[in-house]
Design a protein around this motif. Structure first.
Motif, short mmCIF file in Angstrom:
data_model
loop_
_atom_site.label_atom_id
_atom_site.label_comp_id
_atom_site.label_asym_id
_atom_site.label_seq_id
_atom_site.Cartn_x
_atom_site.Cartn_y
_atom_site.Cartn_z
N ASP A 68 145.88 73.40 -19.52
CA ASP A 68 146.57 74.27 -20.48
C ASP A 68 147.63 73.43 -21.19
O ASP A 68 148.66 73.08 -20.61
CB ASP A 68 147.21 75.43 -19.72
CG ASP A 68 147.78 76.49 -20.65
OD1 ASP A 68 147.52 76.45 -21.87
OD2 ASP A 68 148.50 77.38 -20.14
N GLY A 125 150.58 73.00 -23.61
CA GLY A 125 151.64 73.80 -24.22
C GLY A 125 152.61 72.94 -25.00
O GLY A 125 152.53 71.71 -24.98
N THR A 172 142.83 74.18 -23.09
CA THR A 172 143.40 75.06 -24.10
C THR A 172 144.35 74.28 -24.98
O THR A 172 144.99 73.33 -24.55
CB THR A 172 144.19 76.24 -23.49
OG1 THR A 172 145.49 75.77 -23.10
CG2 THR A 172 143.48 76.84 -22.30
N PRO A 232 147.39 75.19 -28.23
CA PRO A 232 148.10 76.26 -28.94
C PRO A 232 147.78 76.21 -30.43
O PRO A 232 148.62 75.89 -31.28
CB PRO A 232 149.58 75.93 -28.67
CG PRO A 232 149.60 74.44 -28.52
CD PRO A 232 148.29 74.06 -27.90
N ASN A 245 141.56 78.27 -27.82
CA ASN A 245 142.94 78.71 -28.00
C ASN A 245 143.55 79.15 -26.67
O ASN A 245 142.88 79.77 -25.84
CB ASN A 245 142.95 79.87 -29.00
CG ASN A 245 144.30 80.52 -29.16
OD1 ASN A 245 144.61 81.48 -28.45
ND2 ASN A 245 145.10 80.02 -30.07
N ASP A 246 144.83 78.83 -26.47
CA ASP A 246 145.44 79.09 -25.17
C ASP A 246 145.52 80.57 -24.82
O ASP A 246 145.23 80.96 -23.69
CB ASP A 246 146.83 78.43 -25.10
CG ASP A 246 147.75 78.79 -26.26
OD1 ASP A 246 147.33 79.50 -27.20
OD2 ASP A 246 148.90 78.32 -26.24
N ASN A 276 151.50 82.98 -15.93
CA ASN A 276 151.31 81.76 -16.71
C ASN A 276 150.25 80.83 -16.13
O ASN A 276 150.11 79.70 -16.56
CB ASN A 276 152.63 81.01 -16.91
CG ASN A 276 153.25 80.57 -15.60
OD1 ASN A 276 152.88 81.05 -14.53
ND2 ASN A 276 154.19 79.64 -15.67
N GLY A 322 146.06 80.66 -18.53
CA GLY A 322 145.47 79.69 -19.44
C GLY A 322 144.61 78.67 -18.71
O GLY A 322 143.51 78.33 -19.17
N ALA A 378 140.58 78.41 -19.14
CA ALA A 378 139.98 77.14 -19.58
C ALA A 378 138.88 76.72 -18.62
O ALA A 378 137.79 76.29 -19.05
CB ALA A 378 141.06 76.06 -19.65
#
Length: 254
Positions: free
Chosen positions: A13, A15, A69, A71, A111-112, A237, A240, A244
């Motif tokens: 993920d 970020g 993922t 953003p 997309n996350d 959290n 994600g 994925a």
């Protein structure tokens, strides 16, 4: 850990502040390793981030398929936006990028928030699987996933919708809460305003709210006044990473 158990997959993920990863048991949706995290390179240009993904794989001793993922809007495995990551990502062919760094393996990029939505449908609150559902993730920005009876409409990116003289995510993300040192009462009022806008435009039956701040859902969800049912994301959290890992195993490549 190499790919020996067919239920195992690897999710990453990416970020704005950190790149997180874990090996996931897709039978349960649970991590079978500790969550690994490396700070997102600054600037977060594609090759530097791809090298971090490789480092996370090496730390986990993983040598199988990888779901990732970002953003950003992802269409045909090409990133079409870059709101909370370096602008060099726009137009990046993610398959070419990650195969160049990670070698010859199966890779899926999405997309996350869409990944989080897929994970919540599979392993989260039953409400996420029924009717019109909007998942919102509050973090560096506001991610969104639109779901209908568990089916995803990809790349909604509602955090970028105009709100007053700014955008939704620049008004009500959890990063804004921290930056402006807002109390939960002050921040919940902003979240409520944004969710009223989303409710007016899309008429969901249920909101599922995630991101790290959903761990403290009791401090702000009761302050919301939207007419829709609001439930905290069950995977928080971690969603994600799980989404994925699911995407690469299911061949999901928007």
């Amino acid at each position: 850990m190499t790919e020996q158990n067919p239920n195992l997959s690897f999710g990453v993920d990416i970020g704005g502040s950190g790149v997180k990863a874990a090996i996931v048991d897709l039978k349960t949706g649970e991590f079978v390793t500790e969550r690994l995290k490396i700070a997102t390179p600054q600037p977060a240009e594609p090759d530097a981030v791809a090298e971090v993904v490789l480092q996370l794989m090496q730390e986990a001793a993983w040598d199988g398929p990888v779901g990732i993922t970002v953003p950003a809007v992802v269409k045909n495995q090409i990133t079409r936006s870059a709101a909370n990551i370096g602008g060099d990502w726009i137009g990046t062919d993610c398959q070419e990028l990650f195969h160049r760094h990670l070698g010859d393996r199966e890779i899926a990029v999405l997309n996350d928030a869409d990944a989080a939505g897929l994970a919540e449908v599979a392993y989260g609150d039953e409400a996420a699987r029924s009717g019109a559902v909007m998942l919102l993730t509050f973090g560096t920005g506001i991610g969104s996933a639109l779901l209908m009876d568990g089916n995803l409409y990809p790349n909604s990116e509602l955090g970028h919708l105009p709100f007053e003289d700014t955008t939704s995510e620049k008004w009500a993300s959890s990063a804004v809460k921290e930056k402006e040192d807002l109390s939960f009462k002050e921040w919940a009022k902003r979240v409520d305003q944004v969710m009223h806008l989303y409710g007016k435009l899309f008429s969901p039956q249920t909101f599922v709210v995630g991101g790290g701040i959903s761990r403290k859902a009791d401090k702000w969800i009761p302050r919301l006044t939207v007419e829709q049912k609001v439930v905290p994301a069950q995977l928080r959290n971690q969603a994600g990473i799980v989404g994925a890992a699911m995407a690469v195993r299911n061949g999901f490549r928007p």
